[in-house]
Design an enzyme around this catalytic site. Sequence first.
Site, mmCIF file in Angstrom:
data_model
loop_
_atom_site.group_PDB
_atom_site.id
_atom_site.type_symbol
_atom_site.label_atom_id
_atom_site.label_comp_id
_atom_site.label_asym_id
_atom_site.label_seq_id
_atom_site.Cartn_x
_atom_site.Cartn_y
_atom_site.Cartn_z
ATOM 1 N N SER A 152 0.845 -1.198 0.000
ATOM 2 C CA SER A 152 0.000 0.000 0.000
ATOM 3 C C SER A 152 0.875 1.241 0.000
ATOM 4 C CB SER A 152 -0.874 0.011 1.259
ATOM 5 O OG SER A 152 -1.509 1.267 1.408
ATOM 6 N N TYR A 165 -0.632 -0.546 10.192
ATOM 7 C CA TYR A 165 -0.889 -0.946 8.795
ATOM 8 C C TYR A 165 0.295 -0.583 7.892
ATOM 9 C CZ TYR A 165 -3.519 -1.055 4.350
ATOM 10 O OH TYR A 165 -3.955 -1.308 3.075
ATOM 11 N N LYS A 169 2.527 -3.141 5.770
ATOM 12 C CA LYS A 169 2.541 -3.069 4.301
ATOM 13 C C LYS A 169 3.942 -2.849 3.745
ATOM 14 C CE LYS A 169 -1.586 -3.888 2.916
ATOM 15 N NZ LYS A 169 -1.848 -5.288 2.504
HETATM 16 P P1 NAI Z 1 -11.812 -5.552 2.102
HETATM 17 O O1 NAI Z 1 -11.983 -5.277 3.558
HETATM 18 O O2 NAI Z 1 -12.943 -5.308 1.173
HETATM 19 O O3 NAI Z 1 -11.335 -7.073 1.901
HETATM 20 C C1 NAI Z 1 -10.469 -7.737 2.767
HETATM 21 C C2 NAI Z 1 -10.958 -9.168 2.938
HETATM 22 O O4 NAI Z 1 -10.027 -9.886 3.775
HETATM 23 C C3 NAI Z 1 -12.323 -9.250 3.633
HETATM 24 O O5 NAI Z 1 -13.228 -9.987 2.804
HETATM 25 C C4 NAI Z 1 -12.015 -9.970 4.955
HETATM 26 O O6 NAI Z 1 -13.066 -10.830 5.392
HETATM 27 C C5 NAI Z 1 -10.769 -10.757 4.598
HETATM 28 N N1 NAI Z 1 -9.970 -11.116 5.796
HETATM 29 C C6 NAI Z 1 -9.708 -10.331 6.873
HETATM 30 N N2 NAI Z 1 -8.970 -11.001 7.779
HETATM 31 C C7 NAI Z 1 -8.743 -12.233 7.249
HETATM 32 C C8 NAI Z 1 -8.037 -13.381 7.700
HETATM 33 N N3 NAI Z 1 -7.412 -13.383 8.892
HETATM 34 N N4 NAI Z 1 -7.993 -14.482 6.898
HETATM 35 C C9 NAI Z 1 -8.634 -14.484 5.706
HETATM 36 N N5 NAI Z 1 -9.331 -13.432 5.225
HETATM 37 C C10 NAI Z 1 -9.388 -12.322 5.989
HETATM 38 O O7 NAI Z 1 -10.511 -4.717 1.638
HETATM 39 P P2 NAI Z 1 -9.900 -4.339 0.190
HETATM 40 O O8 NAI Z 1 -9.939 -2.882 0.041
HETATM 41 O O9 NAI Z 1 -10.467 -5.208 -0.872
HETATM 42 O O10 NAI Z 1 -8.354 -4.713 0.431
HETATM 43 C C11 NAI Z 1 -7.711 -5.846 -0.131
HETATM 44 C C12 NAI Z 1 -6.209 -5.711 0.068
HETATM 45 O O11 NAI Z 1 -5.716 -4.561 -0.639
HETATM 46 C C13 NAI Z 1 -5.771 -5.535 1.526
HETATM 47 O O12 NAI Z 1 -4.556 -6.227 1.728
HETATM 48 C C14 NAI Z 1 -5.544 -4.035 1.644
HETATM 49 O O13 NAI Z 1 -4.637 -3.725 2.668
HETATM 50 C C15 NAI Z 1 -4.989 -3.732 0.257
HETATM 51 N N6 NAI Z 1 -5.119 -2.324 -0.108
HETATM 52 C C16 NAI Z 1 -6.330 -1.780 -0.439
HETATM 53 C C17 NAI Z 1 -6.414 -0.462 -0.845
HETATM 54 C C18 NAI Z 1 -7.686 0.150 -1.305
HETATM 55 O O14 NAI Z 1 -7.639 1.277 -1.874
HETATM 56 N N7 NAI Z 1 -8.833 -0.487 -1.117
HETATM 57 C C19 NAI Z 1 -5.230 0.411 -0.884
HETATM 58 C C20 NAI Z 1 -4.006 -0.243 -0.525
HETATM 59 C C21 NAI Z 1 -3.976 -1.569 -0.156
#
Ligand code: NAI
Length: 304
Positions: A152, A165, A169
Amino acid sequence: MGMLDGKVAIVTGAGGGIGREIALAMALAGAKVVVNDIGASLTGIGETSATPGEQTKAIIEQRGGQAVTNTDSVSEWESAKRIVQSALDAFGRIDIVVNNAGILRDQIFHKMTPEEWMAVINVHLNGSFFVSRAAAEHFRAQNSGAFVHMTSTSGLIGNFGQANYSAAKLGIAALSKSIALDMQRFGVRSNCIAPFAWSRMTSSIPAETPEQKARVEKLKRMTPEKNAPLAVFLASDAAKDVNGQILAARNNELFLFSQPRPVRSAHRGEGWTPELIAEHALPAFRAQFQPLDRSGDVFSWDPV
Ligand code: NAI
């Protein structure tokens, strides 16, 4: 012919957001997919969904693809091993690991509790290690494999209220680089994506000040599926000479992030004293200091 025909992929946290879109795109590209998700709340505390990855799996199957769900947490070694085992049980092999699962516990640093620190490090950094490590033995044995990890700009640049975080990251970026160095001799690649998307995670970003509101408005224009083609590409054999890199997807724009390298050097034959550093090295270095704000963050540009 799909770019991932014959390959088996694990996508962690694929029950929603970016992970779901990556799982769908990988299946469309021909991969068989393990849709992993524990159905966590944003903070990882409280209610969980009973069937987190089922919808993702159903969409894949409606489109003629193959998927299984797995609800083990990435954040424990034993359960991470079960995630990898579920790929072997269902499809007989493992070729791609996408470390995408994540939670947030934002807090200004002097109030951040050890629990808030540990919870975020456990899911993001330890989780990326555990799942990668469990798959690595199989990648080594078959002399092939691709890791795609989610870093990130919060880590690459820094961010307010996200010490836990950001540390996780940037740690993931370092983990990826070291995996790339260790495993390139076995035909294994490891790369990072710094994604951008309006998702459950980013919908928690405060939108109170005009600056924050403007940022959120830009973010709303970036949908999770815009990150998926980059993940499919990095996982495919078309990226066979791409290893140890950090790329970003932001709407219709792709970035290559620069890698940390010395940006300026100062040398003195007789060595340095603290006073001499202040007098001679500091003025030269100051011109190259990374600004202590979010400038350089791609949010300061308009999405194209
Ligand atoms: P989100 O919250 O929609 O999805 C994350 C998913 O991970 C959720 O479905 C959750 O249930 C699952 N999860 C959480 N803990 C878990 C565990 N212990 N084991 C298995 N699954 C687990 O978030 P999003 O935005 O889709 O993020 C996806 C990735 O992208 C993350 O790593 C986030 O840090 C990264 N990211 C996202 C950004 C954005 O703009 N949305 C920016 C930079 C990084």
